[in-house]
Design an enzyme around this catalytic site. Structure first.
Site, PDB file in Angstrom:
ATOM      1  N   GLY A 214       0.812  -1.211   0.000  1.00 37.68           N
ATOM      2  CA  GLY A 214       0.000   0.000   0.000  1.00 37.68           C
ATOM      3  C   GLY A 214       0.845   1.261   0.000  1.00 37.68           C
TER       4      GLY A 214
ATOM      5  N   HIS B 109       4.606   2.167  -7.872  1.00 37.82           N
ATOM      6  CA  HIS B 109       3.647   1.056  -7.873  1.00 37.82           C
ATOM      7  C   HIS B 109       2.753   1.130  -9.115  1.00 37.82           C
ATOM      8  CE1 HIS B 109       4.115   1.505  -3.333  1.00 37.82           C
ATOM      9  NE2 HIS B 109       4.448   0.254  -3.533  1.00 37.82           N
TER      10      HIS B 109
ATOM     11  N   ARG C  76       8.366   4.750   1.927  1.00 39.33           N
ATOM     12  CA  ARG C  76       9.095   5.279   3.091  1.00 39.33           C
ATOM     13  C   ARG C  76       9.430   6.757   2.942  1.00 39.33           C
ATOM     14  NH1 ARG C  76      11.002   1.222   6.547  1.00 39.33           N
ATOM     15  NH2 ARG C  76      10.533  -0.797   5.615  1.00 39.33           N
TER      16      ARG C  76
END
Ligand code: PAF
Length: 283
Positions: free
Chosen positions: A33, A39, A189
């Site tokens: 997620g 992504h 992150r």
């Protein structure tokens, strides 16, 4: 349109069974997620190649060693579903911990060799957690194709090895790292970086490119490595876990003169956040 969110293995199998019976290709994009353009590039690659696409979102506790790292990992399910809407994926699989690790769960998938270096050393148990959850996601989805980012190149090689060794009939595709305008590799992150740390973070790729160029120009790799690490620490990074050139296939340390494809791998800490990156050398 927002894709259906499936929360159990049974729902996932009910969705994929007819696709399987019809002999259609099924692409899976495993994620934790906090989706970003990196992504979404994997989702686009899956859509271009497969008849059906499933994105999985599961913050896998087994691949975190520090409980605070797991607790602080960003969780943004609604925003993630909204980002996926324009891709027309067939389903978003969001299992909870009990679906993935029911009481009595006792199996651990470990891949040796490839995990004896870099993040395998600095994050003990991490790759067993990754290999275990990815093996489960492959088995649960019956996917024919899987899409992973080259940003986590060691993970990509571990997953390839695991799928090959366990005879899982799936093709694992590695997709190029997507970067911010200033070169920082996209990562969930990055959301944890303070504004000040975010301005320092691109020093990582800058110094990786500096070392790659210095080595390509014939400079001693150890001297180039030392200069880049010193520059990172001057820029504000607090420590460097590794900063080294390794062969793509088995991740063994590579001489700069290697004829095998190789990459420069780096992991470094900035204001409590661990950033990793890698680039092909020569670039
Ligand atoms: O790269 C990730 O986000 C995770 O390691 C993965 C592959 C989804 C397994 O939890």
């Amino acid at each position: 349109m927002t894709a259906p969110i499936l929360r159990s293995v049974a729902e996932l199998r009910a969705a994929t069974a007819p696709w399987q019976r019809a002999g259609r290709s099924i692409g899976i994009v495993p994620t934790m997620g906090a989706l970003h353009d990196g992504h979404l590039s994997l989702v686009a690659a899956a859509k271009a190649r497969c008849d059906h696409v499933i994105v999985t979102i599961f913050v896998n506790p087994r691949q975190f060693s520090a409980p605070e790292d797991l607790a602080s990992y960003p969780r943004t399910e609604q925003a993630d579903a909204a980002k996926l809407a324009r891709f027309g994926v067939d389903a978003i699989y969001v299992p909870d911990g009990d679906q993935m690790y029911p009481a009595g769960f006792a199996t651990n998938v470990t891949v040796s060799g490839l995990t004896d270096v870099m993040d395998g050393v600095h994050r003990p148990g991490h790759f067993a957690g990754v290999a275990t959850v990815v093996a489960k996601l492959f088995a649960q989805s019956a996917a024919t194709d899987a899409f992973f980012g080259e940003k986590d190149f060691q993970q990509l090689q571990v997953v390839r090895r695991m799928a090959r060794d366990l005879d899982i009939p799936i093709t694992v595709h590695g997709c190029p790292t997507i970067r911010e305008m200033d070169g920082l590799a996209m990562s969930s992150r990055n959301l944890l970086l303070s504004d000040r740390a975010r301005t320092i973070a691109p020093a990582l790729i800058d110094q990786m490119e500096a070392m790659a160029d210095a080595v390509a120009a014939g400079q001693d790799p150890a001297a180039a490595q030392a200069a880049s690490i010193a520059a990172l620490l001057r820029a504000g990074f607090t420590s460097v876990d590794y900063f080294e050139i390794r062969a793509n296939d088995d991740l063994s340390l590579a001489a700069s003169s290697t004829t095998r494809p190789a990459r420069l791998f780096a992991a470094a800490w900035l204001a409590g956040v661990r950033l990793i990156d890698n680039i092909a050398v020569p670039r």
